[in-house]
Design an enzyme around this catalytic site. Sequence first.
Site, PDB file in Angstrom:
ATOM      1  N   VAL A   1      39.239  29.640  37.212  1.00  0.00           N
ATOM      2  CA  VAL A   1      40.000  29.527  35.965  1.00  0.00           C
ATOM      3  C   VAL A   1      41.150  28.546  36.182  1.00  0.00           C
ATOM      4  O   VAL A   1      41.974  28.714  37.092  1.00  0.00           O
ATOM      5  CB  VAL A   1      40.539  30.907  35.534  1.00  0.00           C
ATOM      6  CG1 VAL A   1      41.389  30.772  34.286  1.00  0.00           C
ATOM      7  CG2 VAL A   1      39.383  31.879  35.307  1.00  0.00           C
ATOM      8  N   LYS A   2      41.163  27.519  35.344  1.00  0.00           N
ATOM      9  CA  LYS A   2      42.195  26.484  35.493  1.00  0.00           C
ATOM     10  C   LYS A   2      43.343  26.820  34.553  1.00  0.00           C
ATOM     11  O   LYS A   2      43.141  27.043  33.346  1.00  0.00           O
ATOM     12  CB  LYS A   2      41.583  25.139  35.147  1.00  0.00           C
ATOM     13  CG  LYS A   2      42.215  23.962  35.829  1.00  0.00           C
ATOM     14  CD  LYS A   2      41.311  22.752  35.623  1.00  0.00           C
ATOM     15  CE  LYS A   2      41.928  21.483  36.129  1.00  0.00           C
ATOM     16  NZ  LYS A   2      41.152  20.311  35.707  1.00  0.00           N
ATOM     17  N   VAL A   3      44.544  26.838  35.106  1.00  0.00           N
ATOM     18  CA  VAL A   3      45.720  27.293  34.354  1.00  0.00           C
ATOM     19  C   VAL A   3      46.845  26.274  34.557  1.00  0.00           C
ATOM     20  O   VAL A   3      47.115  25.874  35.700  1.00  0.00           O
ATOM     21  CB  VAL A   3      46.177  28.684  34.879  1.00  0.00           C
ATOM     22  CG1 VAL A   3      47.465  29.135  34.221  1.00  0.00           C
ATOM     23  CG2 VAL A   3      45.079  29.729  34.691  1.00  0.00           C
TER      24      VAL A   3
END
Length: 226
Positions: A85-87
Site C-alpha cells: 500500500v503506497k501512502v
Amino acid sequence: MKFFLDTADLNEIEEAASWGAIAGVTTNPSLYAKIGGRLDDFQSHIKRICDLIDGPVSAETVGTTRDEIVREGLELATIAPNVVVKVPTMVEGLAATRVLADKGIRVNMTLCFSVPQALLAARAGARYVSPFVGRFDDISEDGIEQLGGIATALSNYDFSSCGVDGESIEVIAASVRSANHVTQAALMGVDIATVPFGVLKKCVEHPLTTNGLARFMADWEKVKNA
Ligand code: G3P
C-alpha cells in the site's frame, strides 16, 4: 540494487518481466491516468499487475485522512498477497501507516523529500520509503545528493522492530529519469530503483555494446563465407 518498474502499463510490465530482472512494480494515480485507467477498473488492474509480477506491487491510496487511507489500504491489501500500500508522507499518512503495519500490511511511503520524513516513515512502520530524485532536479536541487542523505541516515539505525515481521525498511529511489540516476543510486548502495520503462531500456543499452555486436556479426559473416 533491485529494479522495480514504475508504470501501470501492462504491456511494459509483461515485456520487462520477460527480461527476468524486475523484482517489483510501483504505480501511482498519474501513471494509471496515463494509460487511460478508470476508477471502476482500478482494483482489477492492480490484480492483473500482481499476476504478472512475482514481487511487491505498490498501489497508491488517495485518501487524505488516516481513516480513509486505512480503509483504502485494507481494501488494496485484499487484492493479492504481493500488494504494497503506497501512502504519501504526511501526518495522516504516517498515522495510517502505523495502523496498517500493525495489521501486517506492508506500506511504501511515497513523496519523501527529506531525512526527517524518511526517519518518521521508518518509525511509523513503513516497509519501503520512496525518495523522489527527479523532482529535486526539477527545482535545480541535487536529487541524488538528497537520496544519498536519506539512505545514509536510515542505515544508521535498526528499524526491524518497527514494521512487519521484523523486515527492515528499504529505500526505493523514485522519480528516476535517467540511467545516470540509476548508476548514482547503485553506487550509494540504495536498495531499489523504480524506473520508467524508457529508462530501463536505456539501462540495457550502451553504444559500445551496439558497435561490438555489429562487429561480431560482420566477422561472423566472414567466418560463414570462408
Ligand atoms: O516513482 C514516482 C514517479 O512515478 C514520479 O516520477 O517523473 O513524475 O517525478 P516523476
